[in-house]
Motif scaffolding. Structure first.
Motif, PDB file in Angstrom:
ATOM      1  N   PHE A 203       0.861  -1.203   0.023  1.00 53.66           N
ATOM      2  CA  PHE A 203       0.018   0.075   0.028  1.00 53.66           C
ATOM      3  C   PHE A 203       0.711   1.132  -0.012  1.00 53.66           C
ATOM      4  CE2 PHE A 203      -2.017  -3.529   2.455  1.00 53.66           C
ATOM      5  CZ  PHE A 203      -3.035  -3.590   1.591  1.00 53.66           C
ATOM      6  N   VAL A 441      -9.315   7.104   5.863  1.00 52.97           N
ATOM      7  CA  VAL A 441      -8.235   6.298   6.039  1.00 52.97           C
ATOM      8  C   VAL A 441      -7.885   5.301   5.003  1.00 52.97           C
ATOM      9  CG1 VAL A 441      -7.875   4.105   7.587  1.00 52.97           C
ATOM     10  CG2 VAL A 441      -9.202   6.139   8.480  1.00 52.97           C
ATOM     11  N   LEU A 442      -6.555   5.083   4.560  1.00 48.22           N
ATOM     12  CA  LEU A 442      -6.265   4.097   3.683  1.00 48.22           C
ATOM     13  C   LEU A 442      -6.046   2.892   4.615  1.00 48.22           C
ATOM     14  CD1 LEU A 442      -5.019   2.885   1.188  1.00 48.22           C
ATOM     15  CD2 LEU A 442      -2.767   4.008   1.589  1.00 48.22           C
ATOM     16  N   VAL A 443      -6.927   1.705   4.160  1.00 47.22           N
ATOM     17  CA  VAL A 443      -6.964   0.603   4.757  1.00 47.22           C
ATOM     18  C   VAL A 443      -5.729  -0.356   4.504  1.00 47.22           C
ATOM     19  CG1 VAL A 443      -8.479  -1.422   5.271  1.00 47.22           C
ATOM     20  CG2 VAL A 443      -9.505   0.664   4.558  1.00 47.22           C
ATOM     21  N   ASP A 444      -4.953  -0.767   5.486  1.00 42.07           N
ATOM     22  CA  ASP A 444      -3.785  -1.554   5.304  1.00 42.07           C
ATOM     23  C   ASP A 444      -3.679  -2.536   6.257  1.00 42.07           C
ATOM     24  OD1 ASP A 444      -2.879  -0.377   7.816  1.00 42.07           O
ATOM     25  OD2 ASP A 444      -1.596   1.172   6.651  1.00 42.07           O
ATOM     26  N   LYS A 446      -6.122  -6.137   8.223  1.00 50.24           N
ATOM     27  CA  LYS A 446      -7.437  -6.518   8.746  1.00 50.24           C
ATOM     28  C   LYS A 446      -7.158  -7.380  10.203  1.00 50.24           C
ATOM     29  CE  LYS A 446     -10.838  -9.905   6.952  1.00 50.24           C
ATOM     30  NZ  LYS A 446     -11.523  -9.598   8.115  1.00 50.24           N
ATOM     31  N   TRP A 453     -10.939  -3.565  11.200  1.00 48.65           N
ATOM     32  CA  TRP A 453      -9.775  -3.359  10.200  1.00 48.65           C
ATOM     33  C   TRP A 453      -8.775  -2.332  10.714  1.00 48.65           C
ATOM     34  CZ3 TRP A 453     -10.305  -5.835   5.447  1.00 48.65           C
ATOM     35  CH2 TRP A 453     -11.434  -6.400   5.270  1.00 48.65           C
ATOM     36  N   SER A 454      -7.769  -2.036  10.002  1.00 53.75           N
ATOM     37  CA  SER A 454      -6.972  -0.854  10.407  1.00 53.75           C
ATOM     38  C   SER A 454      -6.471  -0.134   9.131  1.00 53.75           C
ATOM     39  CB  SER A 454      -5.666  -1.242  11.404  1.00 53.75           C
ATOM     40  OG  SER A 454      -4.960  -2.050  10.675  1.00 53.75           O
ATOM     41  N   GLY A 455      -5.880   1.207   9.324  1.00 47.95           N
ATOM     42  CA  GLY A 455      -5.342   1.863   8.470  1.00 47.95           C
ATOM     43  C   GLY A 455      -4.757   3.284   9.100  1.00 47.95           C
ATOM     44  N   HIS A 456      -4.338   4.054   8.158  1.00 47.52           N
ATOM     45  CA  HIS A 456      -3.592   5.250   8.426  1.00 47.52           C
ATOM     46  C   HIS A 456      -4.483   6.397   8.027  1.00 47.52           C
ATOM     47  CE1 HIS A 456      -0.250   2.577   9.309  1.00 47.52           C
ATOM     48  NE2 HIS A 456       0.231   3.385  10.200  1.00 47.52           N
ATOM     49  N   LEU A 473      -8.960  -3.807   1.915  1.00 55.34           N
ATOM     50  CA  LEU A 473      -7.550  -3.621   1.877  1.00 55.34           C
ATOM     51  C   LEU A 473      -7.098  -2.548   0.726  1.00 55.34           C
ATOM     52  CD1 LEU A 473      -6.257  -6.855   3.244  1.00 55.34           C
ATOM     53  CD2 LEU A 473      -5.946  -4.641   4.299  1.00 55.34           C
ATOM     54  N   TYR A 476      -9.592   3.565   0.341  1.00 56.28           N
ATOM     55  CA  TYR A 476      -9.767   4.694   1.153  1.00 56.28           C
ATOM     56  C   TYR A 476     -11.035   4.891   1.553  1.00 56.28           C
ATOM     57  CZ  TYR A 476      -5.424   6.304  -0.579  1.00 56.28           C
ATOM     58  OH  TYR A 476      -3.924   6.558  -0.980  1.00 56.28           O
TER      59      TYR A 476
END
Ligand code: 5AD
Ligand code: SF4
Length: 501
Positions: A203, A441-444, A446, A453-456, A473, A476
């Motif tokens: 990503f 959030v850009l999902v990067d 699981k 989920w998680s992201g930045h 994944l 955005y």
């Protein structure tokens, strides 16, 4: 505390092991057949993002030569450690790894043609006669050089980052039967560019735009281990970004020890902020990050670029190192506390809410309680969104090594604990203010937990959130923030899927 540069080399030279200078061929490189026979490599990386990215390039070079990457040193023909020497602890790590790989003594005798036990080293399996190539790359390699062969004779390749462009040649020499090869030139005027970089993060694509460092902070080994500053031509950078966008990357992170000291060597003479804008304008690129910025070269043009181009992330990592004017001078940081705070004011007055993170060193020689209090007051004034805090670690070759008034280890630990606690509270309160906000959030990642989920965020905050979407994944997603901890936000995705065209 012990000698800073006592990184345990001695412990590796076990009793009875002849020294490398006796010229015993402990490690026989395989004779030209490694790649052809489907050679395998194991690569472990220590240290900063620059190292992580260098490893991606090293992996690319090896894959292009027909090697396959494996998960364990035992399974590998070539074992490489990409090392870090920024602090003593980091440097020690590689030597304990090398210690684990020490061949069984009988093998060394066998390699000398003597009678001996040829069982493998029971601690790990390095077969000295089996043609394993063991290499030390990166900052420890540059710092210790040939010394590594002396103390760990089972190492056959030592190469600093300034010489990585020579890696294919060095590996070819080992494959052709050379026993020991080094790449330790530091005055290279080229950056390490490869045809193929094996990128680990699907990503976020890292891209080095400037190598080395011309600053001379009195505590820092980087100018010695990574050499002088060399910037890559803007056209070459932008061409690679276009390729990355074509491959599907939407987020680019520009890297350099002092990324904003970038000086375009081509006639185009792009400023760093121009390069940020040009990168952000490439179709398909939705996020441009950059790290690490040096306060001296940080100006309004960078803040303007962030304000004007949503694709340039609202995050600046701006290491301060200390809040004390006296310590900043002793560190030779080339800015004053006031000048630093002016740069912070520039960011705070921007229309976008720029996340600011920093690095801080406690216990620099001569740091008084008053100096330390000035660091705390600076943290209160800036309200950082994140801070990497370190105890001062004396490093070889650096000017601060010989400074008097070393701070006792316990006092450094005490100051560090206070700093970490203060920063934790600042982050908690800053993150809590975001509850109720809607963030992209850009999902990067699981979670193992269902629908988690998680992201930045653009400001580089980690967000853990719920979504019932099947696979988001790389998407955005708009996330409503419902909770906060000092290190992350909690939220829920607004829509089932935030997939973007
Ligand atoms: N001791 C402690 N921390 C150090 N850093 C660099 N050199 C040292 C040292 N000798 C920290 C600085 C730098 C970060 C990458 O590592 O804070 O910004
Ligand atoms: Fe080290 Fe200072 Fe260069 Fe950063 S700017 S890499 S701390 S010498």
């Amino acid at each position: 505390m012990g000698k800073s540069f006592d990184i345990g080399l001695e412990r590796l030279t076990g009793a009875g092991l002849p020294s490398a200078s006796e010229g015993v061929p402990y490690i026989e490189a395989s004779r030209g057949d490694t790649a052809a026979a489907g050679g395998t490599f194991y690569l472990e990386t220590f240290g900063c993002q620059m190292n992580e990215h260098d490893s991606e390039k090293v992996a690319g070079v090896l894959l292009a030569r027909g090697y396959k990457q494996v998960e364990t040193p035992e399974a590998a023909k070539v074992i490489l450690y990409n090392t870090c020497s920024i602090r003593e602890k980091a440097a020690q790590k590689v030597f304990s790894r090398l210690g684990e790989l020490r061949p069984f003594e009988g093998q060394l005798a066998a390699a000398k043609g003597l009678e001996g036990d040829t069982r493998l080293n029971p601690r790990k399996v390095v077969n000295a006669g089996g043609g394993k190539i063991i290499g030390v790359l990166g900052c420890v390699a540059q710092q210790e050089g040939q010394e590594i062969f002396e103390r760990a004779p089972w190492v056959s390749l030592v190469c600093g980052s300034a010489s990585y462009r020579k890696l294919p040649q060095l590996i070819a020499e080992l494959e052709a039967g050379n026993r020991r090869v080094t790449g330790l030139d530091i005055d290279t005027d080229e950056t390490f560019e490869t045809e193929i970089t094996r990128r680990d993060n699907p990503f976020r694509a890292y891209l080095t735009i400037i190598e080395g460092c011309d600053k001379a902070c009195s505590y820092c080994v980087v100018p010695f281990t990574r050499g002088p500053e060399r910037s890559r031509a803007s056209a070459s950078i932008l061409q690679e970004v276009r390729q990355l966008a074509d491959m599907g990357y939407t987020e680019i992170q520009l890297l350099g020890q002092t990324v904003n000291s970038y000086a375009d060597p081509s006639a185009r003479k792009m400023r760093f902020s121009d390069l940020l804008v040009a990168t952000a304008e490439i179709p398909g690129i939705r996020r441009v990050r950059f790290t690490t910025s040096h306060p001296r070269d940080f100006g309004k043009d960078i803040v303007d670029a962030i304000e004007d181009y949503p694709a340039i992330c609202e995050h600046v990592h701006l290491p301060v190192q200390s809040g004390s004017p006296a310590v900043l001078r002793a560190m030779a940081r080339t800015y004053t506390r006031e000048e630093y705070l002016e740069k912070i004011a520039l960011m705070k007055s921007a229309k976008r809410s720029i996340g600011i993170t920093t690095d801080i060193i406690v216990g620099f020689p001569g740091e008084t309680e008053g100096d330390f209090q000035e660091t705390l007051s600076l943290m209160d004034a800036v309200q950082y969104d994140g801070a990497f805090c370190f105890k001062y670690s004396p490093r070889p070759n650096t000017p601060s090594l010989t400074m008097i008034d070393a701070i006792p280890e316990e006092e450094k630990s005490r100051r560090l604990a206070i700093l970490l606690e203060r920063q934790r509270e600042i982050q908690r309160s800053r993150n809590e203010k975001l509850v109720g906000d809607l963030l992209e959030v850009l999902v990067d990642g699981k979670s193992k937990r269902e629908n988690q989920w998680s992201g930045h965020t653009s400001s580089n905050r980690v967000v853990n959130f719920s979504s019932h979407a099947e696979n988001i994944l790389g998407d955005y997603v708009q996330v409503k923030v419902t909770g906060a901890t000092p290190n992350s936000l909690i939220g829920e995705a607004l829509t089932g899927t935030g997939a973007q065209p």
